[in-house]
Design a protein around this motif. Sequence first.
Motif, PDB file in Angstrom:
ATOM      1  N   UNK A   1       0.822  -1.212   0.000  1.00 42.80           N
ATOM      2  CA  UNK A   1       0.000   0.000   0.000  1.00 42.80           C
ATOM      3  C   UNK A   1       0.858   1.266   0.000  1.00 42.80           C
ATOM      4  N   UNK A   2       2.145   1.115   0.234  1.00 43.95           N
ATOM      5  CA  UNK A   2       3.046   2.262   0.308  1.00 43.95           C
ATOM      6  C   UNK A   2       3.500   2.696  -1.081  1.00 43.95           C
TER       7      UNK A   2
ATOM      8  N   UNK B   1       6.193   0.876  -3.564  1.00 40.45           N
ATOM      9  CA  UNK B   1       6.443  -0.495  -3.113  1.00 40.45           C
ATOM     10  C   UNK B   1       6.544  -1.470  -4.276  1.00 40.45           C
ATOM     11  N   UNK B   2       5.638  -1.360  -5.243  1.00 40.20           N
ATOM     12  CA  UNK B   2       5.662  -2.273  -6.394  1.00 40.20           C
ATOM     13  C   UNK B   2       6.950  -2.085  -7.198  1.00 40.20           C
ATOM     14  N   UNK B   3       7.389  -0.846  -7.317  1.00 36.48           N
ATOM     15  CA  UNK B   3       8.652  -0.584  -8.000  1.00 36.48           C
ATOM     16  C   UNK B   3       9.827  -1.201  -7.271  1.00 36.48           C
ATOM     17  N   UNK B   4       9.763  -1.187  -5.933  1.00 40.01           N
ATOM     18  CA  UNK B   4      10.821  -1.820  -5.137  1.00 40.01           C
ATOM     19  C   UNK B   4      10.852  -3.328  -5.379  1.00 40.01           C
TER      20      UNK B   4
ATOM     21  N   UNK C   1      -5.977   2.697   0.944  1.00 38.13           N
ATOM     22  CA  UNK C   1      -4.874   1.737   1.055  1.00 38.13           C
ATOM     23  C   UNK C   1      -5.288   0.386   0.470  1.00 38.13           C
ATOM     24  N   UNK C   2      -6.548   0.012   0.693  1.00 39.87           N
ATOM     25  CA  UNK C   2      -7.063  -1.229   0.123  1.00 39.87           C
ATOM     26  C   UNK C   2      -7.062  -1.161  -1.405  1.00 39.87           C
ATOM     27  N   UNK C   3      -7.448  -0.031  -1.958  1.00 40.68           N
ATOM     28  CA  UNK C   3      -7.415   0.149  -3.410  1.00 40.68           C
ATOM     29  C   UNK C   3      -5.985   0.015  -3.932  1.00 40.68           C
TER      30      UNK C   3
ATOM     31  N   UNK D   1      -3.498  -1.714  -2.682  1.00 43.76           N
ATOM     32  CA  UNK D   1      -3.044  -3.111  -2.654  1.00 43.76           C
ATOM     33  C   UNK D   1      -3.802  -3.946  -3.675  1.00 43.76           C
ATOM     34  N   UNK D   2      -5.130  -3.811  -3.700  1.00 43.73           N
ATOM     35  CA  UNK D   2      -5.965  -4.670  -4.541  1.00 43.73           C
ATOM     36  C   UNK D   2      -5.883  -4.331  -6.026  1.00 43.73           C
ATOM     37  N   UNK D   3      -5.615  -3.063  -6.345  1.00 39.44           N
ATOM     38  CA  UNK D   3      -5.588  -2.637  -7.750  1.00 39.44           C
ATOM     39  C   UNK D   3      -4.201  -2.164  -8.184  1.00 39.44           C
ATOM     40  N   UNK D   4      -3.710  -1.117  -7.524  1.00 38.82           N
ATOM     41  CA  UNK D   4      -2.462  -0.506  -7.974  1.00 38.82           C
ATOM     42  C   UNK D   4      -1.309  -1.497  -8.041  1.00 38.82           C
ATOM     43  N   UNK D   5      -1.178  -2.312  -7.000  1.00 40.98           N
ATOM     44  CA  UNK D   5      -0.054  -3.261  -6.965  1.00 40.98           C
ATOM     45  C   UNK D   5      -0.155  -4.276  -8.093  1.00 40.98           C
ATOM     46  N   UNK D   6      -1.363  -4.722  -8.398  1.00 41.95           N
ATOM     47  CA  UNK D   6      -1.567  -5.684  -9.491  1.00 41.95           C
ATOM     48  C   UNK D   6      -1.150  -5.071 -10.828  1.00 41.95           C
ATOM     49  N   UNK D   7      -1.601  -3.847 -11.060  1.00 44.84           N
ATOM     50  CA  UNK D   7      -1.298  -3.168 -12.318  1.00 44.84           C
ATOM     51  C   UNK D   7       0.198  -2.876 -12.429  1.00 44.84           C
ATOM     52  N   UNK D   8       0.774  -2.317 -11.389  1.00 44.59           N
ATOM     53  CA  UNK D   8       2.182  -1.923 -11.441  1.00 44.59           C
ATOM     54  C   UNK D   8       3.103  -3.120 -11.575  1.00 44.59           C
TER      55      UNK D   8
END
Length: 258
Positions: free
Chosen positions: A62-63, A66-69, A106-108, A110-117
């Motif tokens: 959620x941070x 994070x996905x880039x890391x 934060x839920x959005x 994790x559930x969306x942004x992280x998947x896309x990124x």
Amino acid sequence: MKEYALITGASKGIGRSVALQLAQKGYNLLLVARTESELQSLSTLLKAEHAVNVEYLPVDLSKAGAAGDVAGWVKKLNVPLTILVNNAGYGLWGNFDALDATQQMDMVKVNINAVVELSHYLLPVLKLQQQAYILNVSSTAAYQAVPTLAIYAATKAFVLSFSRALRFELKDSTISVSCLCPGPTDTGFAHAAGMDALAELAAKFNMAANDVAAIGLRGMFKKKAEIVPGFLNKLSAVAAIHSPKAFIERITAGLYKH
């Protein structure tokens, strides 16, 4: 060199079961979750029981960044990644206006942004392999609006729609995209979502995480577009698609009344 699989939300529930089952198949693993102690424990278990290589990264998806890391970590490891399992996700139960806005966003993330990124960052890595797979974990909540789980259900609808579109875009590539849509599963979701009042009801319909993981992986390797484990879950998904939306919303509102 053996193939690698990256699993987010790997320390518990479906993610943990996916990790165990892929290790049994001989896959080396890259594990991502928030809690380092749980990742370390799972890593030790997998190495001891299945003699596979395991790397892990504790991170809160959620941070910002994070996905880039995670993607940077994978590229630095320079391993043959053939499977990406976007499993990290959670829900919050309650009326939209009563729930904290920051927690919902934060839920959005994790559930969306992280998947896309993660999908975008790691597609170039996956394309290097002769055959690769993306398995995005959604929910049967994706098939209808769910009052008191409004944002959660909407995020899972996004994951399903995104998965199908990405699958079509990649149909002539070496990457197959599948979406796993489980119903109630024995993962601690109800407790984490603040749904203890409904835990007894959910337990009557829960599938075991191991069974959901096995069905999901089998469908992924068969290159299925959508994977809905369990007869009742398939039935509810079909009913949601073909019934009037207002009718289904009244039913779900009654089931998940706060």
